[in-house]
Design an enzyme around this catalytic site. Sequence first.
Site, PDB file in Angstrom:
ATOM      1  N   LEU A  17       0.819  -1.211   0.000  1.00  0.00           N
ATOM      2  CA  LEU A  17       0.000   0.000   0.000  1.00  0.00           C
ATOM      3  C   LEU A  17       0.853   1.262   0.000  1.00  0.00           C
ATOM      4  O   LEU A  17       0.506   2.252  -0.651  1.00  0.00           O
ATOM      5  CB  LEU A  17      -0.934  -0.006   1.213  1.00  0.00           C
ATOM      6  CG  LEU A  17      -1.911  -1.175   1.319  1.00  0.00           C
ATOM      7  CD1 LEU A  17      -2.839  -0.996   2.512  1.00  0.00           C
ATOM      8  CD2 LEU A  17      -2.718  -1.351   0.032  1.00  0.00           C
ATOM      9  N   ASP A  59      15.385  -0.077   8.882  1.00  0.00           N
ATOM     10  CA  ASP A  59      14.623  -0.857   9.856  1.00  0.00           C
ATOM     11  C   ASP A  59      13.973   0.157  10.788  1.00  0.00           C
ATOM     12  O   ASP A  59      14.656   0.812  11.572  1.00  0.00           O
ATOM     13  CB  ASP A  59      15.565  -1.789  10.631  1.00  0.00           C
ATOM     14  CG  ASP A  59      14.866  -2.530  11.763  1.00  0.00           C
ATOM     15  OD1 ASP A  59      13.652  -2.328  11.975  1.00  0.00           O
ATOM     16  OD2 ASP A  59      15.548  -3.304  12.466  1.00  0.00           O
ATOM     17  N   TYR A 167      -1.396  -6.573  17.555  1.00  0.00           N
ATOM     18  CA  TYR A 167      -1.623  -5.807  16.327  1.00  0.00           C
ATOM     19  C   TYR A 167      -2.676  -4.722  16.559  1.00  0.00           C
ATOM     20  O   TYR A 167      -2.490  -3.560  16.178  1.00  0.00           O
ATOM     21  CB  TYR A 167      -2.065  -6.757  15.215  1.00  0.00           C
ATOM     22  CG  TYR A 167      -2.272  -6.090  13.873  1.00  0.00           C
ATOM     23  CD1 TYR A 167      -1.188  -5.638  13.132  1.00  0.00           C
ATOM     24  CD2 TYR A 167      -3.558  -5.924  13.344  1.00  0.00           C
ATOM     25  CE1 TYR A 167      -1.365  -5.032  11.895  1.00  0.00           C
ATOM     26  CE2 TYR A 167      -3.745  -5.324  12.107  1.00  0.00           C
ATOM     27  CZ  TYR A 167      -2.653  -4.876  11.388  1.00  0.00           C
ATOM     28  OH  TYR A 167      -2.832  -4.277  10.169  1.00  0.00           O
ATOM     29  N   LYS A 171      -2.219  -0.601  16.313  1.00  0.00           N
ATOM     30  CA  LYS A 171      -3.002   0.207  15.382  1.00  0.00           C
ATOM     31  C   LYS A 171      -3.995   1.104  16.114  1.00  0.00           C
ATOM     32  O   LYS A 171      -4.282   2.228  15.675  1.00  0.00           O
ATOM     33  CB  LYS A 171      -3.729  -0.704  14.385  1.00  0.00           C
ATOM     34  CG  LYS A 171      -2.787  -1.481  13.467  1.00  0.00           C
ATOM     35  CD  LYS A 171      -1.889  -0.558  12.652  1.00  0.00           C
ATOM     36  CE  LYS A 171      -1.074  -1.298  11.616  1.00  0.00           C
ATOM     37  NZ  LYS A 171      -0.235  -0.406  10.782  1.00  0.00           N
ATOM     38  N   PHE A 200      -7.234  -5.388   2.402  1.00  0.00           N
ATOM     39  CA  PHE A 200      -6.715  -4.852   1.149  1.00  0.00           C
ATOM     40  C   PHE A 200      -5.727  -5.843   0.554  1.00  0.00           C
ATOM     41  O   PHE A 200      -5.081  -6.604   1.281  1.00  0.00           O
ATOM     42  CB  PHE A 200      -6.017  -3.504   1.379  1.00  0.00           C
ATOM     43  CG  PHE A 200      -6.906  -2.317   1.156  1.00  0.00           C
ATOM     44  CD1 PHE A 200      -6.747  -1.502   0.046  1.00  0.00           C
ATOM     45  CD2 PHE A 200      -7.925  -2.023   2.045  1.00  0.00           C
ATOM     46  CE1 PHE A 200      -7.581  -0.420  -0.173  1.00  0.00           C
ATOM     47  CE2 PHE A 200      -8.766  -0.946   1.840  1.00  0.00           C
ATOM     48  CZ  PHE A 200      -8.594  -0.131   0.727  1.00  0.00           C
TER      49      PHE A 200
END
Length: 262
Positions: A17, A59, A167, A171, A200
């Site tokens: 993306l 990184d 996760y 987010k 996506f």
Amino acid sequence: MKPSNRTFIISGGASGLALAAARNLHSAGAYVSLLDLNTENGATIVKELGDRAKFFEVDVSDSESIAKAVQGTVEWVKQTGKEIGGVIAGAGVGLPGLMIDKNNEPIPISSIDFVLNINLRGTLDLIRQALPYMTTNKPDGLDGERGVLIMVASSAAFDGQMGQVAYAASKGAVASLTLPLARDLSKHGIRAVTVAPALFESNMTKQMGKKVKQSLENAMEFPKRAGQPDEFARIVREAVENPMLNGTVLRLDGAMRMPARL
């Protein structure tokens, strides 16, 4: 803010993306500084995009690695005269794992650290290191804008599934920091916007099995399919160009609300 003749620092910019966003902005005349670990992809993309693209191996969980890329971008800007107009923090990972497994073992803290260090710490670290080179920009246009920061959250920030605690935490934190970041930077004329995509087509979804992906698509309302990278890139472009987008999280999810389990 018009993308043309401005430089955008884009983490995760050699694939997925973030690469779609880089291509979109580049097509509008922007210069793109691509930060990624994948040197092979980076070299290929720079060859494709030409003189208005630069690649840095980075990184984002390593502050010094980010610093070298930011400084390299600053040196490039001195050569081109195209000031840093924005940051797109697109680097991210997903590492699913239940908090407690079937053997009554807790998830390793290293797994949690890995996700948080890239998705959250890496986002904040890149932004904080780039900001001093944006606050000194010449104010542009009627509003005196100096730049824009675009972050990437996820629908998991709002309705994460089983196995997505780390996760979703990473987010959700990105979503939560958007407004205070915009408030911090308002006096400098710098905006902050977060895009929160659902399913996506990306490197992350390529790793999914067919059954898992189909189950997620079934949770979409309309359209019943995974989003396309160009659809993500278009909302990023709008966030760059529309000065009234600030301090907000834009869900890009086809009305999807993820079920607790697949």
